[in-house]
Design an enzyme around this catalytic site. Structure first.
Site, PDB file in Angstrom:
ATOM      1  N   ASN A  42      45.818  63.136 -38.693  1.00 61.73           N
ATOM      2  CA  ASN A  42      45.105  62.653 -37.509  1.00 61.73           C
ATOM      3  C   ASN A  42      45.594  61.251 -37.152  1.00 61.73           C
ATOM      4  OD1 ASN A  42      43.738  61.982 -39.925  1.00 61.73           O
ATOM      5  ND2 ASN A  42      41.793  61.702 -38.875  1.00 61.73           N
ATOM      6  N   ILE A  43      45.604  60.992 -35.853  1.00 58.30           N
ATOM      7  CA  ILE A  43      46.099  59.717 -35.320  1.00 58.30           C
ATOM      8  C   ILE A  43      45.055  59.224 -34.324  1.00 58.30           C
ATOM      9  CG2 ILE A  43      47.974  58.563 -34.085  1.00 58.30           C
ATOM     10  CD1 ILE A  43      49.763  61.032 -34.844  1.00 58.30           C
ATOM     11  N   GLU A  44      44.418  58.112 -34.669  1.00 60.98           N
ATOM     12  CA  GLU A  44      43.336  57.616 -33.810  1.00 60.98           C
ATOM     13  C   GLU A  44      43.840  56.579 -32.820  1.00 60.98           C
ATOM     14  OE1 GLU A  44      40.216  56.546 -36.590  1.00 60.98           O
ATOM     15  OE2 GLU A  44      39.741  58.680 -36.866  1.00 60.98           O
ATOM     16  N   CYS A  53      43.738  65.272 -33.663  1.00 65.75           N
ATOM     17  CA  CYS A  53      43.423  65.781 -34.999  1.00 65.75           C
ATOM     18  C   CYS A  53      44.703  66.199 -35.726  1.00 65.75           C
ATOM     19  CB  CYS A  53      42.512  66.998 -34.891  1.00 65.75           C
ATOM     20  SG  CYS A  53      40.882  66.661 -34.227  1.00 65.75           S
ATOM     21  N   GLU A  55      45.368  68.990 -37.220  1.00 64.94           N
ATOM     22  CA  GLU A  55      45.788  70.360 -36.903  1.00 64.94           C
ATOM     23  C   GLU A  55      46.644  70.391 -35.639  1.00 64.94           C
ATOM     24  OE1 GLU A  55      42.765  69.198 -37.586  1.00 64.94           O
ATOM     25  OE2 GLU A  55      41.392  70.784 -38.197  1.00 64.94           O
ATOM     26  N   CYS A  86      37.811  71.361 -35.881  1.00 63.59           N
ATOM     27  CA  CYS A  86      36.859  71.103 -34.795  1.00 63.59           C
ATOM     28  C   CYS A  86      37.041  72.145 -33.687  1.00 63.59           C
ATOM     29  CB  CYS A  86      37.052  69.689 -34.250  1.00 63.59           C
ATOM     30  SG  CYS A  86      38.466  69.512 -33.153  1.00 63.59           S
ATOM     31  N   CYS A  89      40.351  71.966 -31.729  1.00 58.84           N
ATOM     32  CA  CYS A  89      41.479  72.512 -32.508  1.00 58.84           C
ATOM     33  C   CYS A  89      41.408  74.031 -32.602  1.00 58.84           C
ATOM     34  CB  CYS A  89      41.518  71.894 -33.897  1.00 58.84           C
ATOM     35  SG  CYS A  89      42.073  70.182 -33.872  1.00 58.84           S
TER      36      CYS A  89
HETATM   37  N1  THU Z   1      39.614  65.295 -37.262  1.00 57.21           N
HETATM   38  C1  THU Z   1      40.702  66.068 -37.542  1.00 57.21           C
HETATM   39  O1  THU Z   1      41.803  65.555 -37.748  1.00 57.21           O
HETATM   40  N2  THU Z   1      40.546  67.429 -37.572  1.00 57.21           N
HETATM   41  C2  THU Z   1      39.366  68.066 -37.344  1.00 57.21           C
HETATM   42  O2  THU Z   1      39.340  69.280 -37.262  1.00 57.21           O
HETATM   43  C3  THU Z   1      38.129  67.296 -37.226  1.00 57.21           C
HETATM   44  C4  THU Z   1      38.304  65.843 -36.984  1.00 57.21           C
HETATM   45  C5  THU Z   1      39.770  63.836 -37.211  1.00 57.21           C
HETATM   46  C6  THU Z   1      39.643  63.230 -35.845  1.00 57.21           C
HETATM   47  C7  THU Z   1      39.236  61.827 -36.169  1.00 57.21           C
HETATM   48  O3  THU Z   1      40.405  61.051 -36.400  1.00 57.21           O
HETATM   49  C8  THU Z   1      38.469  61.950 -37.474  1.00 57.21           C
HETATM   50  O4  THU Z   1      38.803  63.215 -38.005  1.00 57.21           O
HETATM   51  C9  THU Z   1      36.956  61.854 -37.328  1.00 57.21           C
HETATM   52  O5  THU Z   1      36.479  62.761 -36.388  1.00 57.21           O
END
Ligand code: THU
Length: 134
Positions: A42-44, A53, A55, A86, A89
């Site tokens: 994941n990259i915010e 996310c 995935e 989520c 995804c």
């Molecule tokens: N996140 C994912 O990478 N995959 C998911 O299926 C659920 C959420 C990440 C997004 C964000 O960076 C962090 O988790 C918190 O929501």
């Protein structure tokens, strides 16, 4: 490439997560039907909405490299409890097939396997746009 090996690659990818805001690292590994693996984390973003996310990072790498035949996606979160993909995804994955296997894991020894159809039943997909003549 077996399920445990794919989980191991997702765990390694999780280390590369960029998560200054949530501090919640996620890793994913996509296995194609040809046996290739694409990993992602994941990259915010400081403006939050652009966050991607793990995935979707991994799947985007596979698709953009020309590999659309997806067999399995392994995903690992950061908690002792198993995290599942989520909703965004799930829809993104479903685009490339209803039988794609989803492995949600905390470790190589603790995981559950579903298909994307299990996680997103009665879904809307590419076929639904091909017969709209109303
Ligand atoms: N996140 C994912 O990478 N995959 C998911 O299926 C659920 C959420 C990440 C997004 C964000 O960076 C962090 O988790 C918190 O929501």
């Amino acid at each position: 490439m077996n399920d445990k090996e794919l989980i191991r690659l997702a765990i390694e990818a999780r280390e590369r997560a960029y998560v200054p805001y949530s501090k919640f690292k996620v890793g994913a590994a996509v296995l194609t039907e040809e046996g290739l693996v694409f990993t992602g984390c994941n990259i915010e973003s400081s403006s939050y909405t652009p966050t991607i996310c793990a995935e979707r990072t991994a799947l985007s790498k596979a698709i953009s490299e020309g590999h659309r035949n997806i067999d399995t996606i392994a995903v690992v979160g950061s908690l002792e409890k198993i995290s599942f993909p989520c909703g965004v995804c799930r829809q993104f994955i479903r685009e490339f097939g209803e039988d794609i296997r989803i492995i949600s894991a905390t470790s190589e020894d603790d995981y559950k396997v579903y298909t994307i159809k299990d996680l997103l039943p009665e879904s809307f997909g590419p076929e639904d746009l091909r017969h709209g003549n109303i």
